[in-house]
Scaffold this active site. Structure first.
Site, PDB file in Angstrom:
ATOM      1  N   ASP A 141       0.850  -1.198   0.000  1.00 40.75           N
ATOM      2  CA  ASP A 141       0.000   0.000   0.000  1.00 40.75           C
ATOM      3  C   ASP A 141       0.879   1.240   0.000  1.00 40.75           C
ATOM      4  O   ASP A 141       0.614   2.211   0.718  1.00 40.75           O
ATOM      5  CB  ASP A 141      -0.915  -0.022   1.232  1.00 40.75           C
ATOM      6  CG  ASP A 141      -2.041   0.996   1.138  1.00 40.75           C
ATOM      7  OD1 ASP A 141      -2.552   1.416   2.200  1.00 40.75           O
ATOM      8  OD2 ASP A 141      -2.385   1.403   0.007  1.00 40.75           O
ATOM      9  N   LYS A 144       2.771   2.925  -6.015  1.00 35.00           N
ATOM     10  CA  LYS A 144       2.261   1.867  -6.922  1.00 35.00           C
ATOM     11  C   LYS A 144       3.351   1.338  -7.833  1.00 35.00           C
ATOM     12  O   LYS A 144       3.370   0.150  -8.148  1.00 35.00           O
ATOM     13  CB  LYS A 144       1.078   2.399  -7.734  1.00 35.00           C
ATOM     14  CG  LYS A 144       0.019   3.121  -6.898  1.00 35.00           C
ATOM     15  CD  LYS A 144      -0.353   2.332  -5.666  1.00 35.00           C
ATOM     16  CE  LYS A 144      -0.867   3.196  -4.528  1.00 35.00           C
ATOM     17  NZ  LYS A 144      -0.789   2.476  -3.233  1.00 35.00           N
ATOM     18  N   ASP A 169      -3.282  -2.929  -2.422  1.00 35.94           N
ATOM     19  CA  ASP A 169      -4.343  -1.924  -2.486  1.00 35.94           C
ATOM     20  C   ASP A 169      -4.193  -1.116  -3.779  1.00 35.94           C
ATOM     21  O   ASP A 169      -3.125  -1.075  -4.378  1.00 35.94           O
ATOM     22  CB  ASP A 169      -4.242  -0.976  -1.274  1.00 35.94           C
ATOM     23  CG  ASP A 169      -5.449  -0.034  -1.189  1.00 35.94           C
ATOM     24  OD1 ASP A 169      -5.307   1.071  -0.662  1.00 35.94           O
ATOM     25  OD2 ASP A 169      -6.538  -0.422  -1.682  1.00 35.94           O
ATOM     26  N   ASN A 170      -5.279  -0.491  -4.220  1.00 37.45           N
ATOM     27  CA  ASN A 170      -5.247   0.501  -5.314  1.00 37.45           C
ATOM     28  C   ASN A 170      -4.825  -0.049  -6.673  1.00 37.45           C
ATOM     29  O   ASN A 170      -4.223   0.684  -7.471  1.00 37.45           O
ATOM     30  CB  ASN A 170      -4.312   1.669  -4.967  1.00 37.45           C
ATOM     31  CG  ASN A 170      -4.571   2.265  -3.623  1.00 37.45           C
ATOM     32  OD1 ASN A 170      -3.727   2.184  -2.729  1.00 37.45           O
ATOM     33  ND2 ASN A 170      -5.742   2.843  -3.426  1.00 37.45           N
ATOM     34  N   GLU A 199     -11.212   4.618  -1.072  1.00 40.47           N
ATOM     35  CA  GLU A 199     -11.627   4.979   0.290  1.00 40.47           C
ATOM     36  C   GLU A 199     -12.422   6.287   0.302  1.00 40.47           C
ATOM     37  O   GLU A 199     -12.055   7.253  -0.344  1.00 40.47           O
ATOM     38  CB  GLU A 199     -10.404   5.108   1.218  1.00 40.47           C
ATOM     39  CG  GLU A 199      -9.261   5.918   0.677  1.00 40.47           C
ATOM     40  CD  GLU A 199      -8.209   5.056  -0.021  1.00 40.47           C
ATOM     41  OE1 GLU A 199      -8.577   4.067  -0.666  1.00 40.47           O
ATOM     42  OE2 GLU A 199      -7.027   5.396   0.064  1.00 40.47           O
TER      43      GLU A 199
HETATM   44  O1  LIG Z   1       0.041   6.895  -2.556  1.00 42.48           O
HETATM   45  C1  LIG Z   1      -0.748   6.092  -2.056  1.00 42.48           C
HETATM   46  N1  LIG Z   1      -0.273   5.109  -1.240  1.00 42.48           N
HETATM   47  C2  LIG Z   1      -1.096   4.192  -0.679  1.00 42.48           C
HETATM   48  N2  LIG Z   1      -2.424   4.176  -0.861  1.00 42.48           N
HETATM   49  C3  LIG Z   1      -2.981   5.172  -1.627  1.00 42.48           C
HETATM   50  C4  LIG Z   1      -4.373   5.204  -1.783  1.00 42.48           C
HETATM   51  O2  LIG Z   1      -5.125   4.238  -1.144  1.00 42.48           O
HETATM   52  C5  LIG Z   1      -4.953   6.192  -2.574  1.00 42.48           C
HETATM   53  F1  LIG Z   1      -6.292   6.187  -2.679  1.00 42.48           F
HETATM   54  C6  LIG Z   1      -4.174   7.169  -3.218  1.00 42.48           C
HETATM   55  C7  LIG Z   1      -4.796   8.225  -4.050  1.00 42.48           C
HETATM   56  C8  LIG Z   1      -4.187   9.464  -4.135  1.00 42.48           C
HETATM   57  C9  LIG Z   1      -4.771  10.475  -4.881  1.00 42.48           C
HETATM   58  C10 LIG Z   1      -5.971  10.242  -5.546  1.00 42.48           C
HETATM   59  F2  LIG Z   1      -6.542  11.236  -6.264  1.00 42.48           F
HETATM   60  C11 LIG Z   1      -6.569   9.016  -5.467  1.00 42.48           C
HETATM   61  C12 LIG Z   1      -5.986   8.001  -4.723  1.00 42.48           C
HETATM   62  C13 LIG Z   1      -2.784   7.151  -3.057  1.00 42.48           C
HETATM   63  C14 LIG Z   1      -2.185   6.149  -2.267  1.00 42.48           C
HETATM   64 MG   LIG Z   2      -3.957   2.618  -0.561  1.00 40.54          MG
END
Ligand SMILES: O=c1[nH]cnc2c(O)c(F)c(-c3ccc(F)cc3)cc12
Ligand SMILES: [Mg+2]
Length: 214
Positions: A141, A144, A169-170, A199
């Site tokens: 997490d 990416k 995740d993601n 989230e």
């Molecule tokens: O950098 C990350 N590390 C870990 N988890 C993340 C995440 O769950 C996100 F939703 C996002 C995220 C950031 C900006 C957005 F517009 C959408 C999702 C980023 C991370």
């Molecule tokens: Mg995440």
């Protein structure tokens, strides 16, 4: 100087959560981040999927890549059996320090060790410096674009064993296409997708489980 968003999350936890009660810390963070300031915690919808996979695995040694404020570390650690432990890697010193305090408020400091630094530097130290034999469960997490190289690194360092579970995740948003390509086209992994949402938002996201077959 103005407080950071992460400091404001710590403030609300410190003020509103019940000390020693992980669930109340999680609820407090989810309430704040859904009503006031979005933050990149795994959240309650994907968190329930994480819970089920952790409960099914019942892991003794867990590695998390990307601690942030400690929400998923708490989510995972609250489900671990007495001797089990979670090592979590965070490169941002402010996040690491805030996570330490939030994990302490949840009463889980004895199960969780925060390792400050870059995953590519710490993963090769896990065996010798942190006395890890192999990892039962890895929650990816963090950045990416590190998912795939860190998965290769975990295998190269002999940290995966038959049945080790990777959960990422993601994989849809922001997305981890190289990771998906790597594990889905690799016979040493058995993959399952868990569609969900970003989230605190209605945006599609998903988590990917990749079981290492040895
Ligand atoms: O950098 C990350 N590390 C870990 N988890 C993340 C995440 O769950 C996100 F939703 C996002 C995220 C950031 C900006 C957005 F517009 C959408 C999702 C980023 C991370
Ligand atoms: Mg995440």
């Amino acid at each position: 100087m103005d407080q950071s968003k992460e400091q404001r999350i710590l403030n609300t936890v410190s003020y509103n959560a019940v000390k020693g009660d992980p669930e109340s810390v999680m609820k407090c963070i989810d309430k704040y981040c859904s009503q006031y300031e979005w933050a990149m915690n795994v959240g309650d919808e994907k968190g329930l999927i994480l819970d089920k996979i952790v409960e099914e695995a019942d892991p003794s040694v867990v590695l998390e890549l990307g601690t942030y404020c400690g929400y998923s570390a708490i989510r995972i650690a609250r489900l671990l059996k007495p001797k089990a432990r979670l090592l979590t890697i965070e490169f941002n010193p402010e996040f690491a320090s805030i996570a330490k305090e939030i994990i302490d408020i949840a009463g889980l400091s004895d199960k969780v060790t925060i390792l400050e630094g870059h995953s590519e530097d710490i993963i090769p130290q896990l065996k010798k410096k942190y006395e890890v034999e192999t990892l039962d469960f890895v929650f990816l997490d963090h950045w990416k674009e590190r998912y795939a190289p860190d998965t290769v690194l975990l295998e190269e360092c002999g940290l995966l064993r038959k049945g080790s579970i990777l959960l990422a995740d993601n994989v849809v948003f922001p997305g981890a296409p190289e990771f998906l390509k790597y594990v889905r086209n690799n016979q040493r992994f058995e993959c399952t997708s868990y569609p969900s949402h970003l989230e605190y938002m209605q945006v599609e996201d998903a988590m990917e489980k990749a079981v290492y077959l040895g």
